[in-house]
Design an enzyme around this catalytic site. Structure first.
Site, mmCIF file in Angstrom:
data_model
loop_
_atom_site.group_PDB
_atom_site.id
_atom_site.type_symbol
_atom_site.label_atom_id
_atom_site.label_comp_id
_atom_site.label_asym_id
_atom_site.label_seq_id
_atom_site.Cartn_x
_atom_site.Cartn_y
_atom_site.Cartn_z
ATOM 1 N N ARG A 92 -0.187 9.974 -6.185
ATOM 2 C CA ARG A 92 -0.183 10.355 -4.766
ATOM 3 C C ARG A 92 1.173 10.878 -4.293
ATOM 4 O O ARG A 92 1.727 10.397 -3.312
ATOM 5 C CB ARG A 92 -0.631 9.182 -3.887
ATOM 6 C CG ARG A 92 -2.032 8.688 -4.189
ATOM 7 C CD ARG A 92 -2.461 7.620 -3.210
ATOM 8 N NE ARG A 92 -3.817 7.122 -3.534
ATOM 9 C CZ ARG A 92 -4.475 6.234 -2.811
ATOM 10 N NH1 ARG A 92 -3.914 5.732 -1.712
ATOM 11 N NH2 ARG A 92 -5.684 5.854 -3.165
ATOM 12 N N ASP A 142 0.853 -1.191 0.000
ATOM 13 C CA ASP A 142 0.000 0.000 0.000
ATOM 14 C C ASP A 142 0.889 1.243 0.000
ATOM 15 O O ASP A 142 1.853 1.314 -0.736
ATOM 16 C CB ASP A 142 -0.952 -0.047 1.204
ATOM 17 C CG ASP A 142 -2.160 0.884 1.057
ATOM 18 O OD1 ASP A 142 -2.331 1.486 -0.012
ATOM 19 O OD2 ASP A 142 -2.925 1.016 2.024
#
Length: 317
Positions: free
Chosen positions: A213, A156
């Protein structure tokens, strides 16, 4: 305005210190936190500043069990990491801690969790193959500094900050091929905890073939993203959402055509001021709305020099 010479001098100082440190016994005074502290800029200088474990005892660890035990308390401490340590899941790190890696020091398999912690420095570590996040900062953690680390790939996020955390600097790190690199604010429904917080500075990081991100922002203002080097970006560099305010300045963007997203996924739009960025095969990053300033002093590297400065100095040794 800073110069390439001054920034390079900071890194040379760090390299000299590393050589000296290697010759010291583990019981000797460890000057590394002071070296790192001399370069601290951004939000982590506010709210009383960030000194990590300065003044506390030094412990060197070579195993997961020893590391987990060494970082668990909230008393001042310096924890040096040697070799490769396979972590099992997320390891909770206590307040008033400096984690510093010897050359080549690596965490694999797991990551670091900061939960309502204060005053932590993580310096010169490598992270690979994490099973959740490499670093997770949450629940009002404040005054953290992540400096000169290298991130490979994992399950992640590489360095996620959320749930009301605040006064954080992310500097001189290298991210190699990460996907969900850095989340700032975990969900659209968490405004009651996040508004007025999530103040983070990202500067002189190397985003090397990352996908997205870097960062993806909700609610925080002012999120300061300056003097980073973005190259061969897959999806986008920065997303500003949920009325966040981002100052995106002095960055070097190369093959990063979709640089700024205003809104992302189901999240409402945020605000961003994009200025003075150096662009190579990259269209002009979007701006939307106005954004507040920052309360700390800082010097911008000349944008056209950011690539050479960052690639020479970002990441772990």
């Amino acid at each position: 305005m800073s110069t390439t010479i001054s920034l390079t001098a900071r890194r040379v100082l760090g390299l000299v210190a590393a050589v000296v440190l290697a010759a010291l016994s583990v019981t000797a005074l460890d000057p590394a936190p002071a070296v790192a502290q001399s370069g601290l800029t951004g939000w982590a200088t506010q709210n009383g500043g960030t000194t990590g474990g300065a003044g506390g005892p030094t412990t060197t660890v070579t195993s997961a069990s020893a590391f987990t035990s060494a970082v668990s308390s909230s008393s001042a401490k310096i924890v040096r990491v040697s070799g490769t340590i396979a972590l099992s899941g997320m390891v909770n790190v206590g307040s008033n801690t400096t984690i510093i890696g010897n050359s080549g020091a690596t965490f694999t398999g797991g990551g670091l969790n900061f939960d309502s912690d204060r005053n932590v420095i993580v310096y010169n570590m490598r992270f690979n193959n994490w099973s959740d996040d490499a670093i997770n900062v949450q629940d009002g953690s404040t005054n953290l500094w992540f400096d000169n680390n290298t991130f490979g790939t994992g399950y992640d996020g590489a360095l996620d900050i959320k749930r009301g955390s605040d006064f954080i600097t992310v500097s001189w790190n290298r991210f190699n091929g990460t996907d969900k690199t850095m989340l700032l604010g975990h969900s659209d429904s968490n405004g009651s905890q996040d508004i007025g917080h999530l103040r983070v500075t990202y500067h002189h990081n190397w985003f090397n073939g990352t996908n997205q991100r870097t960062p993806r922002v909700r609610f925080g203002e002012t999120v300061h993203v300056y003097n980073n080097y973005y190259v061969n970006i897959g999806s986008y560099c920065v997303a500003t959402t949920e009325n966040a305010g981002v100052l995106f300045e002095g960055n070097y963007l190369e093959n990063a055509d979709d640089a700024v997203h205003i809104g992302e996924g189901s999240s409402d739009d945020g605000r961003i001021v994009s200025r003075n960025n150096h662009l190579v095969n990259t269209s002009t990053p979007a701006s939307s709305g106005s954004v507040g300033g920052v309360p700390y002093g800082y010097s911008l590297t000349t944008p056209s020099q950011v690539k050479s400065v960052v690639t020479a100095s970002a990441g772990a040794s």
